[in-house]
Scaffold this active site. Structure first.
Site, short mmCIF file in Angstrom:
data_model
loop_
_atom_site.label_atom_id
_atom_site.label_comp_id
_atom_site.label_asym_id
_atom_site.label_seq_id
_atom_site.Cartn_x
_atom_site.Cartn_y
_atom_site.Cartn_z
N HIS A 1 51.91 44.64 41.63
CA HIS A 1 51.74 43.46 42.48
C HIS A 1 50.30 43.25 42.94
O HIS A 1 49.80 42.13 42.94
CB HIS A 1 52.65 43.63 43.69
CG HIS A 1 52.62 42.50 44.67
ND1 HIS A 1 52.95 41.21 44.32
CD2 HIS A 1 52.31 42.47 45.99
CE1 HIS A 1 52.85 40.43 45.40
NE2 HIS A 1 52.46 41.17 46.42
N ALA B 1 51.58 33.15 46.49
CA ALA B 1 51.86 33.97 47.68
C ALA B 1 53.02 33.34 48.46
O ALA B 1 53.07 32.12 48.65
CB ALA B 1 50.62 34.07 48.56
N HIS C 1 55.29 45.99 44.19
CA HIS C 1 56.12 45.29 45.16
C HIS C 1 57.57 45.71 44.91
O HIS C 1 58.03 45.70 43.77
CB HIS C 1 55.97 43.77 45.01
CG HIS C 1 56.50 43.01 46.18
ND1 HIS C 1 57.84 42.94 46.47
CD2 HIS C 1 55.87 42.28 47.13
CE1 HIS C 1 58.01 42.20 47.56
NE2 HIS C 1 56.82 41.79 47.99
N GLY D 1 55.17 35.24 51.36
CA GLY D 1 55.44 35.68 52.73
C GLY D 1 54.55 35.02 53.77
O GLY D 1 55.02 34.40 54.72
N GLY D 2 53.22 35.15 53.62
CA GLY D 2 52.33 34.53 54.58
C GLY D 2 51.01 35.25 54.75
O GLY D 2 50.62 36.04 53.90
N LYS E 1 39.41 29.76 35.17
CA LYS E 1 39.78 29.85 33.76
C LYS E 1 40.99 29.04 33.35
O LYS E 1 41.22 28.87 32.16
CB LYS E 1 39.88 31.31 33.33
CG LYS E 1 41.04 32.12 33.84
CD LYS E 1 40.90 33.54 33.26
CE LYS E 1 41.99 34.43 33.71
NZ LYS E 1 41.83 35.80 33.22
N GLU F 1 57.14 41.36 58.15
CA GLU F 1 57.24 42.04 56.85
C GLU F 1 57.10 43.53 57.06
O GLU F 1 56.79 43.99 58.16
CB GLU F 1 56.16 41.51 55.90
CG GLU F 1 56.42 40.08 55.45
CD GLU F 1 55.35 39.56 54.52
OE1 GLU F 1 55.66 39.26 53.37
OE2 GLU F 1 54.19 39.44 54.95
N ALA G 1 39.73 33.11 48.13
CA ALA G 1 38.41 33.67 48.42
C ALA G 1 37.31 32.76 47.90
O ALA G 1 36.37 32.41 48.63
CB ALA G 1 38.28 35.06 47.82
N ASP H 1 39.41 40.50 35.08
CA ASP H 1 38.13 40.14 34.45
C ASP H 1 36.93 40.49 35.34
O ASP H 1 35.91 40.99 34.86
CB ASP H 1 38.06 38.63 34.15
CG ASP H 1 39.12 38.18 33.16
OD1 ASP H 1 39.84 39.03 32.62
OD2 ASP H 1 39.23 36.95 32.96
N GLY I 1 40.60 30.68 43.74
CA GLY I 1 41.67 31.06 44.68
C GLY I 1 41.16 30.97 46.12
O GLY I 1 40.13 30.34 46.39
P1 FAD Z 1 43.18 34.56 43.22
O1 FAD Z 1 43.91 33.72 44.15
O2 FAD Z 1 43.98 35.30 42.21
O3 FAD Z 1 42.13 33.65 42.46
C1 FAD Z 1 41.41 34.14 41.34
C2 FAD Z 1 40.78 32.99 40.60
O4 FAD Z 1 39.88 33.47 39.61
C3 FAD Z 1 41.77 32.11 39.86
O5 FAD Z 1 41.37 30.78 40.02
C4 FAD Z 1 41.61 32.54 38.41
O6 FAD Z 1 41.97 31.57 37.47
C5 FAD Z 1 40.13 32.81 38.38
N1 FAD Z 1 39.65 33.69 37.32
C6 FAD Z 1 40.07 34.94 37.01
N2 FAD Z 1 39.33 35.43 36.00
C7 FAD Z 1 38.43 34.48 35.68
C8 FAD Z 1 37.40 34.38 34.71
N3 FAD Z 1 37.15 35.36 33.84
N4 FAD Z 1 36.67 33.24 34.64
C9 FAD Z 1 36.91 32.21 35.48
N5 FAD Z 1 37.89 32.24 36.42
C10 FAD Z 1 38.62 33.37 36.51
N6 FAD Z 1 49.17 38.15 49.83
C11 FAD Z 1 49.38 37.90 51.14
O7 FAD Z 1 48.51 38.16 51.97
N7 FAD Z 1 50.55 37.33 51.53
C12 FAD Z 1 51.54 37.00 50.66
O8 FAD Z 1 52.57 36.48 51.06
C13 FAD Z 1 51.35 37.29 49.29
N8 FAD Z 1 52.32 37.02 48.39
C14 FAD Z 1 52.05 37.20 47.06
C15 FAD Z 1 53.01 36.82 46.12
C16 FAD Z 1 52.73 36.91 44.77
C17 FAD Z 1 53.77 36.51 43.76
C18 FAD Z 1 51.48 37.41 44.34
C19 FAD Z 1 51.14 37.50 42.89
C20 FAD Z 1 50.53 37.80 45.27
C21 FAD Z 1 50.81 37.71 46.63
N9 FAD Z 1 49.86 38.08 47.59
C22 FAD Z 1 50.11 37.85 48.91
C23 FAD Z 1 48.54 38.55 47.19
C24 FAD Z 1 47.54 37.38 47.32
O9 FAD Z 1 48.15 36.22 46.83
C25 FAD Z 1 46.26 37.63 46.55
O10 FAD Z 1 45.78 38.92 46.77
C26 FAD Z 1 45.20 36.64 46.99
O11 FAD Z 1 45.70 35.33 46.88
C27 FAD Z 1 43.96 36.81 46.13
O12 FAD Z 1 43.09 35.72 46.33
P2 FAD Z 1 41.76 35.66 45.48
O13 FAD Z 1 41.09 34.40 45.85
O14 FAD Z 1 41.03 36.93 45.61
O15 FAD Z 1 42.26 35.62 43.95
C1 SIN Z 2 55.69 38.87 49.87
O1 SIN Z 2 55.90 37.73 50.25
O2 SIN Z 2 56.55 39.75 49.82
C2 SIN Z 2 54.33 39.25 49.45
C3 SIN Z 2 53.53 39.61 50.61
C4 SIN Z 2 52.28 40.29 50.20
O3 SIN Z 2 52.12 40.68 49.05
O4 SIN Z 2 51.45 40.48 51.08
#
Ligand code: FAD
Ligand code: SIN
Length: 534
Positions: free
Chosen positions: A344, A45, A237, A47-48, A34, A114, A15, A216, A13
């Site tokens: 959420h 995501a 949410h 909103g932004g 995975k 937001e 990060a 995980d 993702g």
């Molecule tokens: P993720 O993007 O979830 O990436 C995690 C990765 O780890 C994935 O590739 C997954 O497959 C992998 N993984 C997990 N477990 C394992 C494992 N055991 N082995 C190998 N790989 C694994 N935030 C905002 O700031 N603005 C928004 O507008 C917003 N809208 C959102 C809308 C929705 C519908 C959702 C669900 C979330 C939203 N969020 C938003 C929250 C935001 O998207 C997440 O908090 C953020 O993207 C997390 O990024 P990350 O890289 O930490 O994790």
């Molecule tokens: C949304 O677009 O409402 C999600 C925004 C967020 O979770 O930060």
């Protein structure tokens, strides 16, 4: 034994890939993920990403809004550094081609609003911001000669010196990883390991999260001895689509930012009864208000009404939501959208410092899997994509030094031992246990809690965990079994933290302690593996 890299990243993702792109400047990087490389919470995501770019906005205002939303539990130093580093990370996203929306005329970035934000500061790509970011990050990482991405590779557990029975200081050496296509488990080793495996929405029956969000990373780190904090703060949410055929579709908060109004089924715009910011109150307040209205009226959902807005504006601004809703037979231009709250975002997670260092040497973590202190008791909207890129970048700053300081390989890691495990004869028991955990979390550990409900959840989880542990060691590992074990552990940690916090603050509201109690609880709830074996 196993495959060796300079850096091992778990998760693709925002990060994980931000970190991977930085680390690729210094050596070989393996990213295990995975499902397919795009699949992540990031991808969905809408909103932004919250960044101070407007001349009339300020870092101070963003810091203040974050701490107000977080109900005072945030770490102000972390909030400030995250907010102040936002603009630099935004420039990097623009440089790799993220298609953020421009204001009319095409020059300046368009800013939406937001809940909880005192200014327009949400940079977005229409209503599919995450997809644009994830596509650009994946394209950059896939094209980099030093980065190898392993799809359908599911990390099972971290490999540490202690787990291998070695003396001296404990250290993370890598992870055992299941290749879901061959069903083989192999050791992936890194001089430094970054956990970026995202959130845990699947711990609840109703969630906005995709299936990958099974906690995980939190479970693996906890089992490896890392401290985990503030798991009671699970964000719901307010507006997920209520429709029998919709599994987990979110209706972005930007809809309320652009004037959407929450109404009861009798038409009353109820947020006026709850908060001076009405529909743009912080998310915990809006979700609780909806919960209370639903309980009082017995209605199955409330509605989000945008029918007073110019239809062309809605089509232009929310093309993703509009198209998806049309698929369910709902035209947001003319019909109010049925919505309910759903799990959420996990505000708690693995405790890390300002550079993503966990308490286990050699293991860094970034993104939703962590507890950095940014969110406090409730995350401000659009602060999590910001946190993911800021901390992905920050972790790379120290990882370079760690990598240089550590020897390439100083241990032989044994192959995964399947022992006398057999194929499960009743796979259906795994899905029953999944449903049981998620249902009890929804019913007993939801938006409004009580000691009685939490205790009930705890005793059920203790029993389920025992059964899952037996299956885990007796049966050949499958993805479902790995996730079930993790979900049950994460659920237990949420309940443990919730029982610990004897006050109501932010996302944690309990009938037994309905007030915020700064005298005793202006602190984090921290859990680390004790004598219990999980
Ligand atoms: P993720 O993007 O979830 O990436 C995690 C990765 O780890 C994935 O590739 C997954 O497959 C992998 N993984 C997990 N477990 C394992 C494992 N055991 N082995 C190998 N790989 C694994 N935030 C905002 O700031 N603005 C928004 O507008 C917003 N809208 C959102 C809308 C929705 C519908 C959702 C669900 C979330 C939203 N969020 C938003 C929250 C935001 O998207 C997440 O908090 C953020 O993207 C997390 O990024 P990350 O890289 O930490 O994790
Ligand atoms: C949304 O677009 O409402 C999600 C925004 C967020 O979770 O930060």
């Amino acid at each position: 034994m196993g495959r060796s890299f300079d850096t091992l990243v778990i998760g693709s993702g925002a990060a994980g890939l931000t970190y991977a792109l930085e680390m690729a400047k210094r050596g070989s990087v393996a990213v295990v993920t995975k499902r397919d490389r795009l699949e992540s919470n990031t991808r969905y995501a809408q909103g932004g990403i919250a960044v101070v770019v407007d001349r009339d906005d300020s870092f101070d205002a963003h810091v203040k809004d974050t701490i107000v939303a977080g109900d005072g539990l945030n770490n102000p130093r972390i909030v400030r550094l995250c907010v102040e580093e936002g603009p630099a990370r935004l420039q990097e996203l623009l440089a790799i081609g993220v298609a953020f929306t421009r204001a009319a005329g095409g020059g300046e970035l368009d800013l939406t609003r937001e809940g909880g934000h005192s200014a327009r500061r949400v940079v977005h790509a229409k209503d599919t911001t995450g997809l644009s970011m994830e596509q650009a990050l994946v394209a950059a990482a896939s094209a980099h000669p030093n980065i190898e991405i392993f799809e359908e590779h599911h990390a099972v557990d971290l490999i540490t010196r202690k787990k291998l029975g070695m003396r001296g200081e404990d250290r993370c050496l890598g992870a055992y990883v299941l290749d879901a296509r061959t069903n083989r488990i192999e050791a992936f080793l890194g001089r430094v390991v970054l956990l970026a495996s995202g959130g845990a929405g699947k711990v609840y029956r109703y969630t906005s999260n995709p299936d990958i969000a099974s906690g995980d990373g939190i479970a693996m780190a906890y089992r490896a001895g890392c401290a985990v904090a503030n798991m009671e703060f699970f964000q719901f949410h307010p507006t997920c689509l209520y429709h029998p055929a919709a599994k987990n579709f979110l209706v972005t908060e930007a809809c309320r930012g652009e004037g959407g109004i929450l109404r009861r089924l009798d038409g009353h715009a109820f947020m006026v009864d709850y908060h001076p910011m009405k529909d743009l109150a912080p998310r915990d307040i809006v979700a609780r208000a909806i919960d209370s209205e639903l309980k009082r009226t017995g209605d199955p959902h409330v509605v989000l009404d945008l029918t007073h807005k110019d239809p062309r504006f809605l089509e232009e601004h929310f093309p993703g939501v509009h198209a998806k809703l049309l698929g369910f037979g709902i035209d947001m231009r003319t019909q109010p959208i049925p919505v309910v709250p759903a799990a959420h975002y996990c505000c708690g997670g693995i405790v890390v410092d300002e550079h993503g260092r966990t308490s286990l040497p050699g293991l860094l973590a970034a993104g939703e899997v962590t507890h950095t202190g940014l969110h406090g008791a409730n995350r401000l909207a659009s602060n999590s994509l910001l946190e993911a890129v800021v901390f992905g970048h920050r972790a790379a700053v120290v990882a370079g030094d760690l990598q240089r300081a550590l020897p390439a390989r100083d241990v032989e890691v044994p192959e995964w031992n399947t022992g006398s495990a057999t194929d499960p004869d009743e796979g259906v028991l795994v899905s029953h246990a999944w449903e049981e955990v998620r249902a009890l979390m929804w019913n007993y550990v939801g938006i409004v809690r009580s000691n009685k409900r939490l205790a009930r959840a705890q005793s059920r989880l203790t029993m389920l965990e025992r059964e899952i542990r037996e299956d885990y060691w007796n049966f050949v590992l499958t993805r479902d079994l790995i996730e079930l074990r993790n979900i049950a552990l994460v659920a237990t940690l949420v309940v443990e933290c919730a029982l610990m916090r004897q006050e109501s603050r932010g996302l944690h509201y309990t009938l037994d302690y309905p007030e915020r109690d700064d005298a005793h609880w202006l602190r984090d709830t921290v859990v680390a593996r004790g004598s219990r074996s999980r």
